[in-house]
Design an enzyme around this catalytic site. Structure first.
Site, short mmCIF file in Angstrom:
data_model
loop_
_atom_site.label_atom_id
_atom_site.label_comp_id
_atom_site.label_asym_id
_atom_site.label_seq_id
_atom_site.Cartn_x
_atom_site.Cartn_y
_atom_site.Cartn_z
CD GLU A 1 37.99 44.59 50.56
OE1 GLU A 1 38.39 43.99 51.59
OE2 GLU A 1 38.74 44.88 49.60
CB CYS B 1 45.23 42.69 49.56
SG CYS B 1 45.75 41.45 48.38
CD GLU C 1 30.65 47.95 23.65
OE1 GLU C 1 30.22 48.51 24.68
OE2 GLU C 1 31.81 47.53 23.53
CG HIS D 1 40.45 41.79 48.93
ND1 HIS D 1 40.77 43.12 48.81
CD2 HIS D 1 41.41 41.11 48.25
CE1 HIS D 1 41.86 43.26 48.07
NE2 HIS D 1 42.26 42.05 47.72
N1 GLN Z 1 49.69 43.72 44.14
C1 GLN Z 1 49.63 42.79 45.22
C2 GLN Z 1 49.63 41.34 44.75
O1 GLN Z 1 49.37 41.06 43.60
C3 GLN Z 1 48.42 43.04 46.10
C4 GLN Z 1 47.14 42.79 45.39
C5 GLN Z 1 45.96 43.37 46.13
O2 GLN Z 1 46.12 44.21 47.00
N2 GLN Z 1 44.78 42.96 45.79
O3 GLN Z 1 49.90 40.47 45.51
#
Ligand code: GLN
Length: 574
Positions: free
Chosen positions: A529, A401, A163, A527
């Site tokens: 992080e 999230c 690859e 997020h």
């Molecule tokens: N599954 C949830 C959504 O799509 C949270 C996604 C996540 O935690 N990144 O909204």
């Protein structure tokens, strides 16, 4: 200086960009990504402007559609690219912000070339791997490198993979294209220690260098990963068989913390050799920040805190790479270590939260609970239970999230009286989906690249805990999700006591929630992080770890052995 590429593009440059190509041999998961990031950090510490690009050989257009079991974490950039987790390493070690230019796959290269062909751009020509695919690879590398002193290019996979051949061919061609004085090849290999024979084995390294040489690429530096320190005779042997200078055989010995690596590789002479080979004049690197971090990890003044991370992919901690690193960064800011106990949320459903925590921590207990991002309903009831436990027992809670969504569902069910509260993700027909799809997401058909992705502005509500943490109102954070807080339930939930601590500027999307009568209970739809680094920890993680220290102090203050308990490091039993 004016430079013209083989594809006829001309661009201005004050001084030419130097390219460092990093390949890997012997086995996968050898730490090429980390090595690339460390090289970047050392060169940046010498005052150079550095960027890094990851080339992934697989056919997926990006890793966004891949399962965490296959791929580990998907790192999201400000401009909304779903990228390889190695970009997280780059972002944590190099100051340069990563963007969609910093990662591409074979799939993306082929997608572009095929679109060109359909448009008729190749005017009747036969479209081939060489030159069309290799030209597109080089075009993308040159684009990402513009404006930088150094462009590191990491080739995914292991030398010898079918690859990755077009990538190797492209980086071979680049030497002639940008000038041999501007190109350096570094090969990362494994030097195993065979206990039965009581010696290191260099043969795999010899073979992989031989293979690489067969593709026309001669590495000038070899980084050898090993479990124990290699001695000079061993380096001499590798030097002899692999045709590299002896001081260019760099030993990357296993370390207890990755943040020690810049210091170790510097002491091996890695950055010095690189600037010599590329003929770059720089001062000695400023490595003070890395020294400080390593000192904190070795002797944290405030001991350690133990956090429960409750998720689905707990056997695969690579899926939460940025998050676990961000928690450690929060620890550095508080002069303490952070022990993360990974809790499988399905086990909570089976065993009960308290029992499971007691078992996993040998009765020590936890100082905080965190629910990370995730997808799908599996284990969701266990996460709701964990959020409830945190709320009822005044344990610091951080929901990221999906973690925000779980906290909202829990609050709706147990405080606001919305008995069957759920998410549209788990039950699309529910009338009580307090978390649901926005209209725009309902129309989405293609799975790839269609979530709410990248940085979005958020306005933080004044007089909230979140505001006291950010110390400002206007923030921007990165997203990767489809589902949102359902505004149909907003009034009811607010009346029941939920604080909306941040929204989109038009107030349509809830981005942050808090519980006012709780020491630290925050859920964020984004997020944080992804933007935390060891040298600049994200304020939410700093504050969360500080709250965890507060909780530890409270819960252990009556304990006779609190000092011993305080310093104890709880190992995850998994
Ligand atoms: N599954 C949830 C959504 O799509 C949270 C996604 C996540 O935690 N990144 O909204």
């Amino acid at each position: 200086m004016l430079r013209t590429t083989s594809m006829g593009r001309t661009f201005m440059q004050s001084r030419p960009t130097k390219y460092i190509f990093v390949t890997g041999g012997v086995v996968s998961s050898i730490g090429k990504g980390l090595s690339t990031a460390i090289i970047g950090s050392l060169l940046e510490a010498r005052g150079l402007k550095v960027t890094a690009v990851k080339l992934d050989p697989y056919i997926n257009v990006d890793p966004g559609t891949m399962s965490p079991f296959q791929h580990g974490e998907v790192f999201v950039t400000d401009d909304g690219a779903e990228t390889d987790l190695d970009l997280g390493h780059y972002a944590r070690f190099i100051g340069t912000k990563m963007s969609k230019l910093n990662n591409f796959t074979s799939g993306k290269v082929y997608e572009t070339v095929i679109a060109n062909e359909r448009r008729g751009d190749y005017l009747g020509g036969t479209v081939q791997v060489i030159p069309h695919i290799t030209d597109e690879i080089k075009r993308r590398i040159l684009l990402a490198a513009q404006g930088f002193d150094i462009c590191l290019v990491e080739i995914g996979g292991t030398v010898g993979d079918i690859e990755s051949l077009p990538f190797l061919e492209a980086i071979r061609q680049m030497r002639a294209e940008v000038g041999s004085e501007n190109v350096l090849y570094i090969h990362v290999t494994l030097v195993p220690y065979i206990t039965a024979a009581n010696e290191f084995k260099t043969k795999p390294t010899q073979h992989s260098v031989k293979e690489l040489t067969g593709y026309g690429i001669l590495p000038s530096i070899i980084i050898c990963r090993s479990e124990q320190k290699m001695d000079q005779p061993l380096k001499k042997k590798i030097s002899l068989f692999c045709n590299v200078d002896q001081d260019c055989v760099i030993n990357a010995v296993d370390v207890s913390t990755i943040y020690e690596l810049p210091l170790i590789l510097h002491s091996e002479g890695l950055d010095q050799r690189i600037v010599e080979k590329l003929n770059i004049w720089t001062g000695t690197p400023n490595l003070k920040p890395w020294h400080r971090i390593v000192e904190t990890i070795a002797e944290p003044k405030n001991g350690s805190v133990t956090l429960a991370m409750v998720g689905k992919y707990v056997d695969l901690t690579e899926s939460y790479k940025s998050l676990s690193e961000a928690l450690h960064h929060g620890g550095f800011a508080n002069d303490c270590n952070v022990n993360i106990v990974y809790i499988d949320s399905e086990e909570i459903e089976k065993q009960g939260f308290e029992q499971l925590i007691a078992r996993e921590t040998d009765g020590y207990g936890i100082d905080a609970i965190l629910i990370p991002g995730g997808f799908g309903s599996r284990g969701s009831e266990g996460k709701v239970t964990a959020a409830r436990y945190a709320r009822e027992h005044n344990i610091p809670y951080f929901g990221i999230c999906l973690g925000l969504q779980m906290a909202v569902i829990e609050f709706a069910r147990n405080i606001a009286g919305i008995k069957n509260a759920t998410s549209g993700e788990f039950d699309p027909d529910s009338k009580e989906a307090v978390i649901d799809l926005m209209e725009s997401q309902r129309k989405v058909r293609d799975k790839g690249g269609s979530m709410r992705l990248g940085a979005y502005p958020c306005v933080v509500t004044k007089d909230t805990l979140t505001h006291s943490i950010y110390k400002k109102t206007d923030i921007s954070e990165r997203h990767r999700h489809r589902f949102e807080f359902n505004n149909d339930f907003r009034e009811k939930l607010e009346k029941a006591g939920l604080t909306i601590a941040g929204t989109s500027p038009n107030n349509e999307l809830v981005e942050i929630i808090e519980l006012p009568d709780h020491p630290w209970f925050i859920g964020v739809q984004f997020h944080p992080e992804f933007s935390s680094t060891p040298r600049d920890p994200h304020p939410l993680f700093t504050s969360f770890v500080e709250a965890s220290l507060g909780h530890r102090k409270k819960r252990l203050s009556d304990d006779e052995n609190s000092e011993e308990q305080r310093l104890r490091v709880v190992k995850n039993k998994k």
